[in-house]
Design a protein around this motif. Structure first.
Motif, PDB file in Angstrom:
ATOM      1  N   ARG A  32       0.812  -1.217   0.000  1.00  0.00           N
ATOM      2  CA  ARG A  32       0.000   0.000   0.000  1.00  0.00           C
ATOM      3  C   ARG A  32       0.850   1.273   0.000  1.00  0.00           C
ATOM      4  NH1 ARG A  32      -5.021  -1.027   4.238  1.00  0.00           N
ATOM      5  NH2 ARG A  32      -5.977  -2.781   3.097  1.00  0.00           N
ATOM      6  N   GLY A  33       2.083   1.165   0.417  1.00  0.00           N
ATOM      7  CA  GLY A  33       2.904   2.353   0.573  1.00  0.00           C
ATOM      8  C   GLY A  33       3.544   2.827  -0.714  1.00  0.00           C
ATOM      9  N   ALA A  34       4.495   3.761  -0.552  1.00  0.00           N
ATOM     10  CA  ALA A  34       5.238   4.323  -1.679  1.00  0.00           C
ATOM     11  C   ALA A  34       6.715   3.985  -1.544  1.00  0.00           C
ATOM     12  CB  ALA A  34       5.054   5.842  -1.738  1.00  0.00           C
ATOM     13  N   ASP A  35       7.345   3.716  -2.661  1.00  0.00           N
ATOM     14  CA  ASP A  35       8.795   3.513  -2.728  1.00  0.00           C
ATOM     15  C   ASP A  35       9.397   4.639  -3.547  1.00  0.00           C
ATOM     16  OD1 ASP A  35       8.918   1.128  -1.240  1.00  0.00           O
ATOM     17  OD2 ASP A  35       8.398  -0.063  -3.008  1.00  0.00           O
ATOM     18  N   MET A  36      10.691   4.885  -3.330  1.00  0.00           N
ATOM     19  CA  MET A  36      11.369   5.963  -4.032  1.00  0.00           C
ATOM     20  C   MET A  36      12.595   5.429  -4.749  1.00  0.00           C
ATOM     21  SD  MET A  36      12.421   9.670  -2.553  1.00  0.00           S
ATOM     22  CE  MET A  36      12.992  10.931  -3.687  1.00  0.00           C
ATOM     23  N   VAL A  37      12.872   5.966  -5.944  1.00  0.00           N
ATOM     24  CA  VAL A  37      14.020   5.556  -6.742  1.00  0.00           C
ATOM     25  C   VAL A  37      15.100   6.636  -6.649  1.00  0.00           C
ATOM     26  CG1 VAL A  37      14.836   4.940  -9.047  1.00  0.00           C
ATOM     27  CG2 VAL A  37      12.517   4.304  -8.330  1.00  0.00           C
ATOM     28  N   GLY A  38      16.308   6.225  -6.310  1.00  0.00           N
ATOM     29  CA  GLY A  38      17.412   7.160  -6.193  1.00  0.00           C
ATOM     30  C   GLY A  38      18.005   7.515  -7.541  1.00  0.00           C
ATOM     31  N   LEU A  89      24.001   8.345   0.943  1.00  0.00           N
ATOM     32  CA  LEU A  89      22.945   7.414   1.344  1.00  0.00           C
ATOM     33  C   LEU A  89      22.811   7.356   2.864  1.00  0.00           C
ATOM     34  CD1 LEU A  89      23.580   4.528  -1.202  1.00  0.00           C
ATOM     35  CD2 LEU A  89      21.745   6.223  -1.248  1.00  0.00           C
ATOM     36  N   HIS A  90      23.938   7.411   3.576  1.00  0.00           N
ATOM     37  CA  HIS A  90      23.885   7.418   5.040  1.00  0.00           C
ATOM     38  C   HIS A  90      23.157   8.668   5.533  1.00  0.00           C
ATOM     39  CE1 HIS A  90      25.055   6.815   9.197  1.00  0.00           C
ATOM     40  NE2 HIS A  90      25.534   8.053   9.219  1.00  0.00           N
ATOM     41  N   ARG A  91      23.473   9.784   4.912  1.00  0.00           N
ATOM     42  CA  ARG A  91      22.815  11.033   5.308  1.00  0.00           C
ATOM     43  C   ARG A  91      21.312  10.972   5.032  1.00  0.00           C
ATOM     44  NH1 ARG A  91      24.097  17.027   2.745  1.00  0.00           N
ATOM     45  NH2 ARG A  91      22.735  18.207   4.173  1.00  0.00           N
ATOM     46  N   LEU A  92      20.930  10.414   3.895  1.00  0.00           N
ATOM     47  CA  LEU A  92      19.506  10.271   3.584  1.00  0.00           C
ATOM     48  C   LEU A  92      18.790   9.411   4.618  1.00  0.00           C
ATOM     49  CD1 LEU A  92      19.555   9.724  -0.292  1.00  0.00           C
ATOM     50  CD2 LEU A  92      18.455  11.616   0.903  1.00  0.00           C
ATOM     51  N   ALA A  93      19.413   8.301   4.998  1.00  0.00           N
ATOM     52  CA  ALA A  93      18.795   7.405   5.976  1.00  0.00           C
ATOM     53  C   ALA A  93      18.616   8.094   7.324  1.00  0.00           C
ATOM     54  CB  ALA A  93      19.644   6.149   6.133  1.00  0.00           C
ATOM     55  N   VAL A  94      19.635   8.806   7.775  1.00  0.00           N
ATOM     56  CA  VAL A  94      19.591   9.456   9.084  1.00  0.00           C
ATOM     57  C   VAL A  94      18.580  10.593   9.103  1.00  0.00           C
ATOM     58  CG1 VAL A  94      20.925  10.847  10.712  1.00  0.00           C
ATOM     59  CG2 VAL A  94      21.948   8.803   9.692  1.00  0.00           C
ATOM     60  N   GLU A  95      18.569  11.398   8.048  1.00  0.00           N
ATOM     61  CA  GLU A  95      17.770  12.621   8.068  1.00  0.00           C
ATOM     62  C   GLU A  95      16.351  12.464   7.539  1.00  0.00           C
ATOM     63  OE1 GLU A  95      19.767  16.144   6.718  1.00  0.00           O
ATOM     64  OE2 GLU A  95      21.747  15.345   7.215  1.00  0.00           O
ATOM     65  N   TYR A 145      13.993   3.449  -0.185  1.00  0.00           N
ATOM     66  CA  TYR A 145      14.734   4.220  -1.185  1.00  0.00           C
ATOM     67  C   TYR A 145      15.646   3.251  -1.913  1.00  0.00           C
ATOM     68  CZ  TYR A 145      17.909   7.939  -2.951  1.00  0.00           C
ATOM     69  OH  TYR A 145      18.675   8.783  -3.717  1.00  0.00           O
ATOM     70  N   PHE A 146      15.342   2.989  -3.205  1.00  0.00           N
ATOM     71  CA  PHE A 146      16.162   2.086  -4.004  1.00  0.00           C
ATOM     72  C   PHE A 146      17.327   2.889  -4.577  1.00  0.00           C
ATOM     73  CE2 PHE A 146      12.063  -0.113  -4.038  1.00  0.00           C
ATOM     74  CZ  PHE A 146      12.466  -1.403  -3.713  1.00  0.00           C
ATOM     75  N   ALA A 147      18.513   2.635  -4.057  1.00  0.00           N
ATOM     76  CA  ALA A 147      19.680   3.436  -4.417  1.00  0.00           C
ATOM     77  C   ALA A 147      20.174   3.112  -5.818  1.00  0.00           C
ATOM     78  CB  ALA A 147      20.802   3.203  -3.410  1.00  0.00           C
ATOM     79  N   HIS A 148      20.601   4.149  -6.523  1.00  0.00           N
ATOM     80  CA  HIS A 148      21.307   3.971  -7.783  1.00  0.00           C
ATOM     81  C   HIS A 148      22.680   3.397  -7.474  1.00  0.00           C
ATOM     82  CE1 HIS A 148      23.492   5.057 -11.462  1.00  0.00           C
ATOM     83  NE2 HIS A 148      22.330   5.155 -12.062  1.00  0.00           N
ATOM     84  N   ARG A 149      23.189   2.560  -8.358  1.00  0.00           N
ATOM     85  CA  ARG A 149      24.458   1.884  -8.075  1.00  0.00           C
ATOM     86  C   ARG A 149      25.629   2.854  -7.951  1.00  0.00           C
ATOM     87  NH1 ARG A 149      27.049   1.420 -13.026  1.00  0.00           N
ATOM     88  NH2 ARG A 149      25.713   1.852 -14.815  1.00  0.00           N
ATOM     89  N   VAL A 159       5.460   4.513  -7.051  1.00  0.00           N
ATOM     90  CA  VAL A 159       6.909   4.599  -7.135  1.00  0.00           C
ATOM     91  C   VAL A 159       7.263   6.030  -7.528  1.00  0.00           C
ATOM     92  CG1 VAL A 159       9.011   3.773  -8.242  1.00  0.00           C
ATOM     93  CG2 VAL A 159       7.147   2.176  -7.765  1.00  0.00           C
ATOM     94  N   LEU A 160       8.038   6.697  -6.688  1.00  0.00           N
ATOM     95  CA  LEU A 160       8.432   8.087  -6.913  1.00  0.00           C
ATOM     96  C   LEU A 160       9.823   8.125  -7.528  1.00  0.00           C
ATOM     97  CD1 LEU A 160       7.456   9.351  -3.347  1.00  0.00           C
ATOM     98  CD2 LEU A 160       6.043   9.557  -5.399  1.00  0.00           C
ATOM     99  N   SER A 161      10.010   9.004  -8.505  1.00  0.00           N
ATOM    100  CA  SER A 161      11.318   9.089  -9.158  1.00  0.00           C
ATOM    101  C   SER A 161      11.569  10.501  -9.654  1.00  0.00           C
ATOM    102  CB  SER A 161      11.400   8.120 -10.337  1.00  0.00           C
ATOM    103  OG  SER A 161      12.631   8.257 -11.029  1.00  0.00           O
TER     104      SER A 161
END
Length: 352
Positions: A211-217, A258-264, A247-251, A289-291
């Motif tokens: 039901r939720g939303a995912d985000m693409v990095g 990515l650490h900053r995104l997770a923390v903040e 948040y699906f990270a780009h390779r 899916v947000l991009s």
């Protein structure tokens, strides 16, 4: 093994340098049902290498031969790689490639005598490649800063010129572009074939949908196009507005960012082991899916057709661009967004 792999026809040699390119070669081979020798020109980035190894396993399962080249494994690696591939290149009747901007691929193109050349998608860069080819321009990646070519470009100019001729159809050569991107100005004589992710949909899924939303990095920060602080603020706003959880990270995204995104933001950072189209198709995946503007706003609607998942795109505010961003950046990113909205009827995801 694919029942269609290995049918008679010209010997096909494919060159890939990224997981997405490899996926798109498999998609292309699935359509005509051909077998091929797939050459992986391996990069040094561990994340990319890991995804490529997983994709190589899938290629072998489809009945294709895979040749792994440590193409960047030291000072002598390029010369050794090119020398080892010269014979197969001269014998190949068809060459398939994923990145016509790659200096490595351009060098290999100067050797081939293939009568058929196929360019498969390398993301949104395919749109820029086709436009430059049609306009007769030199091949330059869209995010590179404009202006006069540097010393390295000048040295490699003869190679690029020959490669460009190899990518132009003529009496002795056909050129096909296999793409999921909108093509408005394909060069005369070039065949454009629709890439619909048929192999992906046949091979995986359908996925379970949450039901939720995912985000693409995106790697727009890493390529110097978007300011890091502006990007973080935009992601934070999207999380607050749309309730994104993963948040699906780009390779190519940096560990520090990515650490900053997770923390903040509180997002769960996911490092996909395969291209996102396969990850999403296997599921689970959010209903939304947000991009930001990227390849996935064109590819995910195709890979997820019929699943009920909606892709929403967030426009890039010109104020987010760095002072070093290419003058073409804003126009190119806007075109990626606008064409995806027109073709796939995507909605906009406001970041404020």
């Amino acid at each position: 093994m694919s029942p269609r792999a290995g049918r008679p026809g010209p010997h096909t040699l494919a060159f890939v340098e990224s997981p997405v390119q490899l996926l798109n070669v498999l998609e292309w081979a699935h359509a005509p049902g051909v077998g091929l020798t797939l050459v992986v020109l391996s990069p040094v980035d561990p994340m990319t290498r890991g995804q490529l190894r997983r994709m190589a396993e899938l290629a072998r399962e489809e009945g294709h031969e895979v040749r792994w080249e440590e193409a960047r494994g030291g000072a002598g690696a390029p010369l050794q790689t090119v020398g080892g591939l010269a014979g197969p290149l001269r014998r190949a009747g068809r060459v398939v490639l994923g990145d016509p901007f790659s200096r490595y691929v351009q060098l290999l193109l100067t050797i081939t005598r293939a009568r058929e050349v196929v360019v498969v998608d390398d993301g949104t860069a395919t749109m820029e490649f086709v436009g430059q080819l049609a306009r007769g321009e030199r091949l330059v990646r869209w995010h590179r800063k404009g202006g006069r070519p540097g010393p390295r470009e000048l040295v490699l100019a003869p190679v690029s010129a020959v490669a460009r001729r190899r990518l132009t159809p003529g009496e002795k050569r056909t050129v096909e572009i296999f793409t999921s991107m909108p093509m408005e100005d394909a060069p005369p004589g070039v065949t454009v074939s629709a890439h619909t992710f048929a192999w992906t949909r046949d091979r995986f899924g359908p996925p379970s949908v949450t039901r939720g939303a995912d985000m693409v990095g995106t790697s727009l920060v890493e390529t110097g196009v978007v300011d890091a602080d502006a990007y973080l603020e935009a992601v934070r706003a999207l999380v607050a507005t749309h309730g994104a959880k993963r948040y699906f990270a780009h390779r190519r995204e940096s560990t520090e960012k990515l650490h900053r995104l997770a923390v903040e933001t509180g997002l769960e950072i996911v490092r996909p082991e395969l291209p996102l189209e396969l990850i999403a198709r296997r599921g689970p995946i959010g209903r939304t899916v947000l991009s930001f503007p990227s390849t996935v706003v064109h590819t995910l609607p195709l890979a997820l057709a019929g699943t009920g998942v909606r892709v929403a795109v967030c426009d890039i505010d010109p104020a987010w661009l760095t002072k070093n961003a290419s003058p073409r950046a804003q126009g190119f990113l806007s075109n990626v967004t606008d064409t995806a909205k027109a073709v796939h009827h995507l909605r906009t995801a406001p970041a404020v």
